[in-house]
Write a protein that holds these residues in place. Structure first.
Motif, short mmCIF file in Angstrom:
data_model
loop_
_atom_site.label_atom_id
_atom_site.label_comp_id
_atom_site.label_asym_id
_atom_site.label_seq_id
_atom_site.Cartn_x
_atom_site.Cartn_y
_atom_site.Cartn_z
N ALA A 7 -7.20 4.48 -3.01
CA ALA A 7 -6.57 6.61 -2.40
C ALA A 7 -7.71 7.32 -2.18
O ALA A 7 -6.46 7.82 -1.65
CB ALA A 7 -5.72 5.51 -3.55
N TYR A 11 0.62 -1.43 -0.25
CA TYR A 11 -0.17 0.29 0.26
C TYR A 11 0.95 1.80 0.00
O TYR A 11 0.14 2.53 -1.03
CB TYR A 11 -0.88 -0.56 1.12
CG TYR A 11 -2.37 -0.76 0.64
CD1 TYR A 11 -3.22 -0.82 0.40
CD2 TYR A 11 -2.34 -1.78 1.33
CE1 TYR A 11 -4.50 -1.47 -0.05
CE2 TYR A 11 -3.14 -3.39 1.90
CZ TYR A 11 -4.39 -2.76 0.28
OH TYR A 11 -4.90 -3.47 0.66
N ASP A 58 1.57 6.29 -7.22
CA ASP A 58 0.40 6.36 -7.48
C ASP A 58 -0.25 5.29 -9.07
O ASP A 58 -0.42 5.05 -10.19
CB ASP A 58 0.15 7.50 -8.35
CG ASP A 58 -1.22 8.02 -8.63
OD1 ASP A 58 -2.30 7.22 -8.50
OD2 ASP A 58 -1.66 8.29 -9.49
N TRP A 105 0.31 3.42 -2.74
CA TRP A 105 -0.29 5.00 -2.34
C TRP A 105 1.26 6.14 -3.30
O TRP A 105 0.57 6.81 -3.85
CB TRP A 105 -0.41 5.38 -1.50
CG TRP A 105 -1.18 5.91 -1.14
CD1 TRP A 105 -2.53 6.95 -1.24
CD2 TRP A 105 -0.42 7.32 -0.62
NE1 TRP A 105 -2.21 7.99 -1.01
CE2 TRP A 105 -1.45 8.45 -0.62
CE3 TRP A 105 0.97 7.53 -0.39
CZ2 TRP A 105 -0.77 9.20 0.22
CZ3 TRP A 105 1.42 9.11 0.21
CH2 TRP A 105 0.77 9.68 0.56
#
Length: 366
Positions: free
Chosen positions: A260, A227, A234, A231
């Protein structure tokens, strides 16, 4: 039997099952919001939303109920339907709880290395465990068992995001803001949650955006999890290929439920810091929580320090995901953690200093 009688009986059962789940939800007492005794920074406060007090022992209780309600309304569960899931964690415990409530057989397909304590938690709620290897094949195995038996595979990693009622009166985001409002306090500056399936962060984040409360959402992420890097880059297709070592959070891939767009910050947390923080939480408050809550406390301290540096005031709420009794022989045991290479003395000193003085000199990992 007259034509249609069987269908009528099944529809009547489904209607009663839905009513039973809704009544159970309405009768459930709210989980407590308690203050963490913090010396600083000035003008800030830290609160713990203790989801370990849910009837099945974790914040997975609500999403599990929503999965049942969604499947019942879609006609996927009928009288006597065998139920299946692929997990050995809190989701399985919560699903077993609701399966027993409805009188339905429930099987959790778990990796073969799953220990007896984790299996026992599922079995204590009336479920059974079906061990299968390799671990990544448990999802296909649960699906095939459901197909062979005419049962239902919940597939929570794929379906829970759409099933969770995030904007209703029983959602976690709703409960946190309501708790503070009842206490005469404004909405928090930040809410800090862990991320496993991605359901909790998506539900809370979407509610905050809809409410327009100005509250920001921080997510904590352990080592080996996808994650934070996904994140930061992107890139929702990011994978690590490695399992998380912090029970309850972290995934080798970014799961479909993770949104997100409603997350303001992802904080990578070293595994040893999660262990230290869960122990610090217990030492300071007496609350024995799981390692994911340690991750959240570490992240909350980072957020509070960020507020200090920005000159911001307000409260931070961190979510306690589950209780710690199930981790006495693992994360709370020195010999077990040392075998993992975790020596929490340094992080414990950092945590104690911040609690006592508001001084945090720890740079975020990653």
């Amino acid at each position: 039997m007259a034509r249609g009688t069987g269908d009528d009986t099944a529809r009547s059962w489904v209607s009663r099952a839905i009513d039973l789940l809704l009544a159970d939800r309405a009768a459930e007492p709210p989980t407590p919001l308690r203050a963490f005794p913090l010396a600083g920074p000035p003008g800030t406060a830290l609160y713990l939303k203790d989801e370990s007090r849910r009837p099945s022992g974790s914040l997975k209780h609500g999403p599990a109920r929503d999965l049942f309600l969604d499947a019942l309304r879609r006609g996927e569960i009928a009288p006597g339907t065998p139920l299946f899931e692929a997990t050995s964690g809190n989701t399985a415990v919560a699903q077993a709880y609701f399966a027993r409530l409805l009188g339905l057989p429930y099987t959790a397909v778990v990796p073969g290395r799953t220990g007896p304590a984790k299996r026992r938690r599922i079995e204590e709620q009336g479920g059974r465990c079906h061990a299968f290897d390799p671990p990544l094949a448990i999802y296909d195995k649960a699906r095939s068992l459901a197909q062979e038996s005419g049962g239902h595979f919940f597939d929570h990693l794929r379906r829970a995001g759409d099933a969770v009622d995030w904007n209703g009166p029983y959602g976690l985001g709703t409960a946190i803001l309501r708790d503070l409002e009842t206490s005469g306090e404004p909405a928090p500056a930040w809410i800090v949650v862990g991320v496993g399936s991605g359901v909790t962060s998506a539900a809370v984040g979407r509610y905050l955006r809809m409410r327009g409360a100005g509250t920001r959402l921080a997510v904590v992420d352990p080592e080996n999890s996808a994650y934070f890097p996904g994140w930061a880059a992107d890139f929702p297709g990011y994978t690590t290929g490695m399992p998380s070592r912090i029970e309850g959070i972290g995934r080798p891939r970014m799961e479909p439920a993770f949104d997100a767009s409603v997350v303001d910050l992802v904080i990578p947390v070293p595994d040893v810091a999660s262990v230290a923080a869960m122990r610090h939480l217990h030492a300071i408050t007496g609350l024995m929580a799981g390692p994911s809550s340690g991750s959240c406390l570490w992240g909350a301290f980072h957020v509070l320090d960020r507020m200090r540096r920005e000159g911001a005031r307000g409260s931070v709420v961190m979510v306690v995901g589950d209780g710690g009794e199930n981790y006495r022989d693992t994360y709370y045991d020195d010999s077990w953690t040392e075998a993992k290479g975790w020596r929490p003395h340094g992080p414990l000193s950092d945590l104690a200093r911040f609690t006592a003085t508001g001084t945090w000199d720890v740079a975020p990992a990653g």
